[in-house]
Design a protein around this motif. Sequence first.
Motif, PDB file in Angstrom:
ATOM      1  N   GLN A  76      16.075 -15.646 -40.205  1.00  0.00           N
ATOM      2  CA  GLN A  76      16.648 -15.739 -38.861  1.00  0.00           C
ATOM      3  C   GLN A  76      17.336 -17.081 -38.625  1.00  0.00           C
ATOM      4  O   GLN A  76      18.152 -17.194 -37.723  1.00  0.00           O
ATOM      5  CB  GLN A  76      15.570 -15.481 -37.786  1.00  0.00           C
ATOM      6  N   TRP A  77      17.025 -18.084 -39.422  1.00  0.00           N
ATOM      7  CA  TRP A  77      17.611 -19.416 -39.267  1.00  0.00           C
ATOM      8  C   TRP A  77      18.876 -19.592 -40.091  1.00  0.00           C
ATOM      9  O   TRP A  77      19.468 -20.662 -40.092  1.00  0.00           O
ATOM     10  CB  TRP A  77      16.590 -20.487 -39.647  1.00  0.00           C
ATOM     11  N   HIS A  78      19.255 -18.574 -40.844  1.00  0.00           N
ATOM     12  CA  HIS A  78      20.442 -18.611 -41.701  1.00  0.00           C
ATOM     13  C   HIS A  78      20.329 -19.765 -42.691  1.00  0.00           C
ATOM     14  O   HIS A  78      19.377 -19.818 -43.446  1.00  0.00           O
ATOM     15  CB  HIS A  78      21.728 -18.658 -40.876  1.00  0.00           C
ATOM     16  N   ASN A  79      21.245 -20.698 -42.685  1.00  0.00           N
ATOM     17  CA  ASN A  79      21.205 -21.775 -43.680  1.00  0.00           C
ATOM     18  C   ASN A  79      20.668 -23.098 -43.120  1.00  0.00           C
ATOM     19  O   ASN A  79      20.685 -24.102 -43.816  1.00  0.00           O
ATOM     20  CB  ASN A  79      22.592 -21.982 -44.300  1.00  0.00           C
ATOM     21  N   VAL A  80      20.173 -23.119 -41.887  1.00  0.00           N
ATOM     22  CA  VAL A  80      19.693 -24.375 -41.287  1.00  0.00           C
ATOM     23  C   VAL A  80      18.533 -24.987 -42.082  1.00  0.00           C
ATOM     24  O   VAL A  80      18.562 -26.190 -42.372  1.00  0.00           O
ATOM     25  CB  VAL A  80      19.324 -24.186 -39.800  1.00  0.00           C
TER      26      VAL A  80
ATOM     27  N   PHE B 189      13.236 -24.688 -52.598  1.00  0.00           N
ATOM     28  CA  PHE B 189      13.961 -24.450 -51.342  1.00  0.00           C
ATOM     29  C   PHE B 189      15.115 -23.472 -51.560  1.00  0.00           C
ATOM     30  O   PHE B 189      15.360 -22.586 -50.746  1.00  0.00           O
ATOM     31  CB  PHE B 189      14.503 -25.751 -50.758  1.00  0.00           C
ATOM     32  N   THR B 190      15.838 -23.640 -52.671  1.00  0.00           N
ATOM     33  CA  THR B 190      16.964 -22.764 -52.972  1.00  0.00           C
ATOM     34  C   THR B 190      16.498 -21.323 -53.120  1.00  0.00           C
ATOM     35  O   THR B 190      17.141 -20.393 -52.641  1.00  0.00           O
ATOM     36  CB  THR B 190      17.678 -23.229 -54.259  1.00  0.00           C
ATOM     37  N   ARG B 191      15.352 -21.144 -53.753  1.00  0.00           N
ATOM     38  CA  ARG B 191      14.843 -19.793 -53.993  1.00  0.00           C
ATOM     39  C   ARG B 191      14.259 -19.155 -52.735  1.00  0.00           C
ATOM     40  O   ARG B 191      14.516 -17.987 -52.453  1.00  0.00           O
ATOM     41  CB  ARG B 191      13.766 -19.832 -55.083  1.00  0.00           C
ATOM     42  N   ASP B 192      13.474 -19.899 -51.964  1.00  0.00           N
ATOM     43  CA  ASP B 192      12.623 -19.261 -50.958  1.00  0.00           C
ATOM     44  C   ASP B 192      12.986 -19.465 -49.495  1.00  0.00           C
ATOM     45  O   ASP B 192      12.547 -18.685 -48.659  1.00  0.00           O
ATOM     46  CB  ASP B 192      11.175 -19.704 -51.158  1.00  0.00           C
ATOM     47  N   LEU B 193      13.744 -20.467 -49.143  1.00  0.00           N
ATOM     48  CA  LEU B 193      13.970 -20.724 -47.720  1.00  0.00           C
ATOM     49  C   LEU B 193      14.710 -19.588 -47.016  1.00  0.00           C
ATOM     50  O   LEU B 193      14.353 -19.224 -45.896  1.00  0.00           O
ATOM     51  CB  LEU B 193      14.706 -22.051 -47.505  1.00  0.00           C
ATOM     52  N   HIS B 194      15.721 -19.032 -47.660  1.00  0.00           N
ATOM     53  CA  HIS B 194      16.469 -17.938 -47.016  1.00  0.00           C
ATOM     54  C   HIS B 194      15.587 -16.703 -46.852  1.00  0.00           C
ATOM     55  O   HIS B 194      15.692 -15.987 -45.872  1.00  0.00           O
ATOM     56  CB  HIS B 194      17.726 -17.592 -47.816  1.00  0.00           C
ATOM     57  N   ARG B 195      14.690 -16.487 -47.806  1.00  0.00           N
ATOM     58  CA  ARG B 195      13.791 -15.343 -47.751  1.00  0.00           C
ATOM     59  C   ARG B 195      12.705 -15.555 -46.705  1.00  0.00           C
ATOM     60  O   ARG B 195      12.346 -14.636 -45.971  1.00  0.00           O
ATOM     61  CB  ARG B 195      13.159 -15.123 -49.128  1.00  0.00           C
ATOM     62  N   LEU B 196      12.174 -16.763 -46.618  1.00  0.00           N
ATOM     63  CA  LEU B 196      11.081 -17.048 -45.689  1.00  0.00           C
ATOM     64  C   LEU B 196      11.555 -17.185 -44.237  1.00  0.00           C
ATOM     65  O   LEU B 196      10.812 -16.865 -43.315  1.00  0.00           O
ATOM     66  CB  LEU B 196      10.360 -18.338 -46.101  1.00  0.00           C
ATOM     67  N   LEU B 197      12.755 -17.675 -44.035  1.00  0.00           N
ATOM     68  CA  LEU B 197      13.267 -17.930 -42.683  1.00  0.00           C
ATOM     69  C   LEU B 197      14.669 -17.337 -42.496  1.00  0.00           C
ATOM     70  O   LEU B 197      15.615 -18.055 -42.169  1.00  0.00           O
ATOM     71  CB  LEU B 197      13.296 -19.442 -42.425  1.00  0.00           C
TER      72      LEU B 197
ATOM     73  N   MET C 243      27.340 -29.092 -35.701  1.00  0.00           N
ATOM     74  CA  MET C 243      25.900 -28.973 -35.774  1.00  0.00           C
ATOM     75  C   MET C 243      25.409 -29.159 -37.215  1.00  0.00           C
ATOM     76  O   MET C 243      24.321 -29.672 -37.427  1.00  0.00           O
ATOM     77  CB  MET C 243      25.539 -27.590 -35.247  1.00  0.00           C
ATOM     78  N   THR C 244      26.213 -28.729 -38.185  1.00  0.00           N
ATOM     79  CA  THR C 244      25.826 -28.855 -39.593  1.00  0.00           C
ATOM     80  C   THR C 244      25.525 -30.302 -39.953  1.00  0.00           C
ATOM     81  O   THR C 244      24.515 -30.599 -40.592  1.00  0.00           O
ATOM     82  CB  THR C 244      26.959 -28.316 -40.501  1.00  0.00           C
ATOM     83  N   TYR C 245      26.376 -31.218 -39.526  1.00  0.00           N
ATOM     84  CA  TYR C 245      26.178 -32.632 -39.852  1.00  0.00           C
ATOM     85  C   TYR C 245      24.893 -33.165 -39.227  1.00  0.00           C
ATOM     86  O   TYR C 245      24.208 -34.001 -39.823  1.00  0.00           O
ATOM     87  CB  TYR C 245      27.376 -33.467 -39.387  1.00  0.00           C
ATOM     88  N   LEU C 246      24.561 -32.697 -38.061  1.00  0.00           N
ATOM     89  CA  LEU C 246      23.324 -33.114 -37.398  1.00  0.00           C
ATOM     90  C   LEU C 246      22.109 -32.668 -38.199  1.00  0.00           C
ATOM     91  O   LEU C 246      21.190 -33.459 -38.421  1.00  0.00           O
ATOM     92  CB  LEU C 246      23.267 -32.555 -35.971  1.00  0.00           C
ATOM     93  N   TRP C 247      22.102 -31.404 -38.657  1.00  0.00           N
ATOM     94  CA  TRP C 247      20.975 -30.909 -39.451  1.00  0.00           C
ATOM     95  C   TRP C 247      20.829 -31.703 -40.750  1.00  0.00           C
ATOM     96  O   TRP C 247      19.719 -32.102 -41.115  1.00  0.00           O
ATOM     97  CB  TRP C 247      21.141 -29.420 -39.757  1.00  0.00           C
ATOM     98  N   VAL C 248      21.925 -31.925 -41.434  1.00  0.00           N
ATOM     99  CA  VAL C 248      21.879 -32.695 -42.685  1.00  0.00           C
ATOM    100  C   VAL C 248      21.427 -34.126 -42.407  1.00  0.00           C
ATOM    101  O   VAL C 248      20.608 -34.690 -43.142  1.00  0.00           O
ATOM    102  CB  VAL C 248      23.249 -32.673 -43.396  1.00  0.00           C
ATOM    103  N   GLY C 249      21.929 -34.729 -41.332  1.00  0.00           N
ATOM    104  CA  GLY C 249      21.550 -36.102 -40.975  1.00  0.00           C
ATOM    105  C   GLY C 249      20.069 -36.237 -40.653  1.00  0.00           C
ATOM    106  O   GLY C 249      19.423 -37.201 -41.069  1.00  0.00           O
TER     107      GLY C 249
END
Length: 125
Positions: free
Chosen positions: A60-64, A50-58, A1-7
């Motif tokens: 529940q999505w973990h690293n997606v 993105f590095t600073r805020d995505l994990h804080r803002l979302l 699934m990781t490759y799909l998200w990156v793609g």
Amino acid sequence: MTYLWVGIGGIVGAVLRYQVTKSINRRTDSTFPWATLFINWSGSFLLGWFTRDLHRLLPQWHNVPFLVLGVGVCGAYTTFSTFSYEAVSLIRAREEMRAVAYVVLSCVGGFALSAIGLYGFPKGS
């Protein structure tokens, strides 16, 4: 699934870079690589943010979100190879001062905007 998200992010980033390049090149002097400078500056800022805020803002999505936006979009949107090619092309065209300005603006601006994205805007006094 990781490759799909990156793609998925990579497709968006590549198309975005193409569109931004076309748009800026229609409006600017073609003797200076304004489009790549803007793309790399904005991509540096966005990756820091993105590095600073995505994990804080979302959380529940973990690293997606970072895989899609940070790795995929920013990875395909920004372009070191084009930056390098354009700098060398300016030198080959005997535009040494433009090449130096381009390299300095790209590096200093990229570092500064990445830091602003990562750490926030400096506080005024």
